[in-house]
Design an enzyme around this catalytic site. Structure first.
Site, mmCIF file in Angstrom:
data_model
loop_
_atom_site.group_PDB
_atom_site.id
_atom_site.type_symbol
_atom_site.label_atom_id
_atom_site.label_comp_id
_atom_site.label_asym_id
_atom_site.label_seq_id
_atom_site.Cartn_x
_atom_site.Cartn_y
_atom_site.Cartn_z
ATOM 1 N N HIS A 111 19.559 -58.290 55.965
ATOM 2 C CA HIS A 111 19.296 -58.757 57.325
ATOM 3 C C HIS A 111 20.261 -59.835 57.784
ATOM 4 O O HIS A 111 19.975 -60.544 58.734
ATOM 5 C CB HIS A 111 17.862 -59.291 57.426
ATOM 6 N N GLU A 133 15.971 -46.196 65.707
ATOM 7 C CA GLU A 133 17.203 -46.703 66.339
ATOM 8 C C GLU A 133 18.163 -45.606 66.776
ATOM 9 O O GLU A 133 18.703 -45.664 67.882
ATOM 10 C CB GLU A 133 17.962 -47.641 65.388
#
Lengths: 393, 348
Positions: B147, B78
């Site tokens: 998450h 990322e």
């Protein structure tokens, strides 16, 4: 007699440069100067490359004078910044580039202005080679409205065309540079991106992420590690398990070379640029260089290295002296001529410093501008609920 | 009654009024497709966006149509690919950088804030960064603590960013198109649980040039007694709560924020000056959150004097998200929580 010739040639040179016939005129009045010479340069260490850059470099008199002038300008500009910082006219961070001039100048001569370049925070030299003026650079350091970023960026955030700063976060500029290279490939414009980082940043994870993607996608990116032996106060041996920075790209071919020799840097950059432009993907260069100042103005630079070491580099490997010696010993320029360049550079720096210290600070109504591009004017909350400030693009 | 319906349908058919039911996912897909087609500089990169058709199928069919150059699968890095996307934007392209979920954007947050958001200002206008960061945000179902975080408040905090949080399919389409056409960094917070929800899409919204302005809230339901302000999935809950409350004679005005930054404080103030009561509803944590900001603005603005009761926030519970269903269900606002809060505020 010599002095007369100098004066005459200066006048002629001045008028000749307007119609671009300078070299010819000089050759006529300077019958005794060598127009160009070939120099042996040190061989580069190679990683995953069969051949490296050439072992000789041709330097014309004109090029030599230009490299000399630019390096001297960077040198004097940085020393002036040191002075102004000590007088508290420059504040905050100030990371000086003196000692490393051959890198910035050598790289620029190996690429075109239409190529792209990004570096970290030791960026004043690159801002100059990429098209900024000493005036705007110094005025940015002193935080005035005439600064290259109108006083809003400071030392670490200077930008010009195809120069993406000036970046404060160590290592963050490397993925950015690969992104610029991606744009070059995407747009098919045959341009490349030179992406610089230091020996300290070389251990950053995001750099390895970038090596991976740049290589996978064959991005036209030259990764350049300016290894000046110290990441702030930490020597390379204390920071890196492997100090062969030119090999750290693993699957990316690499070169290690003398970053104090402007010709070495130039030839290696040309070689690397050719590699990228031919579609082979990224390449890595490690420039072995040295900074005379500490990491920044708040670092005296002698707690982690000896004064003797600094002195030794200054006397044996100074990039400007190296070029000067080469030119003088090959009769490519005269001592007076180079002294004259020194005088001109000094004057340019003085004028710039004068501007940088007298130009007014940015107006307060510029405070909230430049938040968004191409947007209608908007309101920005001030320090209290009753203060509503205006922001325009 | 039935004949009336048939007559209505016939009239609609004749007058060519077509309502389409489109899921949020398909609306996003349409927006991406249309903008990729419209401007060659637009491209999408992220994990699994190309050959997998998108982890949540939002980019389904795009790689097949546009190919490797415009739809790029990235490795799981990322920080690296977000930085590459920002660099590409600086050099003149218009990237859409997908984070598989915004939880992973934390790895890249330096690039979003320091490289994207601040650059136009630091360069005093020399260097714009036209980039969109998009992906699902907030709680999903059973994905547990790492998450499920909502990043609206984190990104909403930063000047130089625009932060958008659509609710309906029309929101998703119009706002994503606007975000892509915007010359500034936009954080586009989607919601995984909303992807499959179908919404009516008007004729106007079906056009290739349908845009919704960033920074303007929408009143989804008019009411006089209390203002409910919300964004993303919680708008659905507010509307459901409003329907239940209506049966008891309490009329809620439901505002869909659509944009977190810049916040449409004016829309909220106008509503509060009418209803005299305010409740914000969000999925994220309470401290330093979206609701906290709205309440502060109301305190500081003209609407304060119109409040008949303190403005309050309905938020996610101040804990990391647990896994077990019963625990998860009780970690985020439910319809009953909104109803309870309305009644407390109205003192009924």
């Amino acid at each position: 007699m010599r002095k007369m010739l100098t004066i005459i040639s200066n006048v002629l040179r001045g008028s000749a440069s307007r119609n671009g016939a300078r070299v010819v005129v000089s050759a006529r009045t300077y019958a005794d100067f060598t127009p160009q010479a070939t120099f042996d340069i040190k061989k580069c260490d190679l990683h995953k490359l069969e051949e490296g850059p050439p072992l000789q470099a041709v330097l014309t008199r004109e090029e030599g004078l230009q490299y000399y002038r630019t390096m001297q300008t960077i040198r004097r500009m940085e020393l002036k910044a040191d002075q102004l910082y000590k007088q508290k006219i420059i504040r905050g961070f100030c990371h000086l580039y003196d000692g490393q001039e051959a890198c910035a100048v050598g790289i620029e001569t190996g690429i075109n202005l239409s190529d792209h370049l990004i570096t970290a925070y030791r960026a004043h030299g690159y801002t100059l080679t990429r098209g900024g003026t000493v005036r705007e650079i110094m005025a940015e350091l002193t935080g005035r409205r005439g600064g290259i970023a109108k006083g809003k960026g400071g030392s670490m955030h200077m930008y010009t065309k195809h120069f993406y700063g000036g970046n404060g976060i160590v290592g963050a500029q490397v993925p950015l540079g690969a992104g610029v290279a991606l744009a070059c490939k995407y747009l098919g414009n045959n341009e490349i991106c030179v992406c610089l980082y230091g020996d300290g940043a070389a251990n950053q994870g995001q750099i390895f992420e970038t090596y991976n993607m740049a290589s996978l996608w064959k991005l036209p990116c030259i990764f350049i590690c300016e290894n000046n032996k110290y990441g702030m106060g930490t020597s390379v041996e204390r920071a890196a398990a492997s100090t062969d920075y030119y090999k750290r790209g693993d699957f990316i071919p690499g070169l290690r070379l003398d970053g104090m020799d402007v010709l070495c840097v130039r030839e290696a950059t040309k070689f690397a640029a050719e590699h990228c432009r031919s579609g082979k993907g990224p390449i890595l260069m490690e420039l072995q260089t040295y900074r005379y100042h500490g990491h920044s103005m708040s670092d005296p630079g002698v707690s982690y290295r000896t004064r003797e070491e600094i002195q030794e580099v200054r006397s044996k490997s100074d990039p400007i002296s190296m070029l000067k010696d080469r030119m003088l010993s090959n009769n490519m320029a005269s001592v007076e001529e180079l002294k004259e360049i020194d005088v001109e550079v000094r004057k340019e720096i003085e004028d710039a410093a004068q501007f940088a210290t007298t130009d007014p600070e940015p107006p307060l109504d510029d405070l909230c501008n430049h938040i968004f591009y191409n947007d209608p004017p908007m309101e920005v909350r001030g320090t209290n609920p009753w203060t509503k400030l205006k922001s325009v693009s | 009654m039935n004949t009336l319906l048939i007559v209505l349908l016939i009239i609609m058919e004749i007058s060519q009024i077509h309502f389409l039911y489109v899921t949020v996912r398909d609306a996003l897909n349409q927006a991406l497709d249309e903008e990729l087609e419209r401007d060659e500089r637009v491209f999408l990169l992220g994990e699994e966006v190309a050959q997998y058709d998108g982890a949540y199928k939002v980019s389904r069919g795009l790689w097949k149509k546009y190919g490797d150059k415009r739809i790029i699968d990235t490795p799981i890095t990322e920080m690296g690919f977000a930085g590459i996307a920002v660099g590409a934007a600086m050099a003149g392209l218009r990237p859409i950088c997908e984070f598989m979920t915004f939880n992973f954007s934390m790895q890249a947050i330096d690039q979003v804030i320091n490289s994207a958001a601040k650059t136009y200002y630091m360069s005093a206008g020399l260097q714009p960064v036209p980039i969109v960061f998009r992906g699902p945000n907030g709680a999903s179902a059973g994905v547990a603590a790492q998450h499920s975080q909502c990043f609206a408040a984190w990104y909403g905090h930063c000047p130089g960013l625009k932060v958008v949080s659509p609710w309906s399919a029309e929101d998703a389409k119009g706002l994503l198109k606007s975000a892509i056409r915007d010359d500034n960094p936009v954080v586009f917070l989607e919601n995984e649980l909303m992807y499959g929800v179908p919404f009516e899409m008007s004729e106007e919204a079906q056009s290739k040039d349908f845009l919704l302005p960033i920074g303007k809230a929408k009143i989804e339901r008019q009411g006089n007694h209390v203002t409910l302000v919300s964004h993303s999935r919680m708008v659905s809950l507010c509307l459901d709560a409003a329907a239940v409350l209506a049966k008891e004679g309490i009329e809620c005005e439901v505002i869909n924020m659509r944009t977190i930054r810049p916040l449409d404080a004016e829309a909220i103030e106008t509503s509060v000056m009418k209803t005299n009561h305010l409740i914000t509803v969000e999925g994220g944590w309470p401290q330093f959150g979206v609701g906290a900001e709205i309440l502060a603005r109301i305190m500081e603005g003209p609407a304060f004097n119109f409040l008949d009761a303190p403005a309050v926030r309905v938020t996610g519970v101040d804990i990391p998200m647990p896994y077990a269903k019963i625990l998860e269900d009780n970690s985020i606002p439910q319809i009953k929580d909104i109803i309870f809060s309305v009644k407390k505020t109205l003192n009924v």
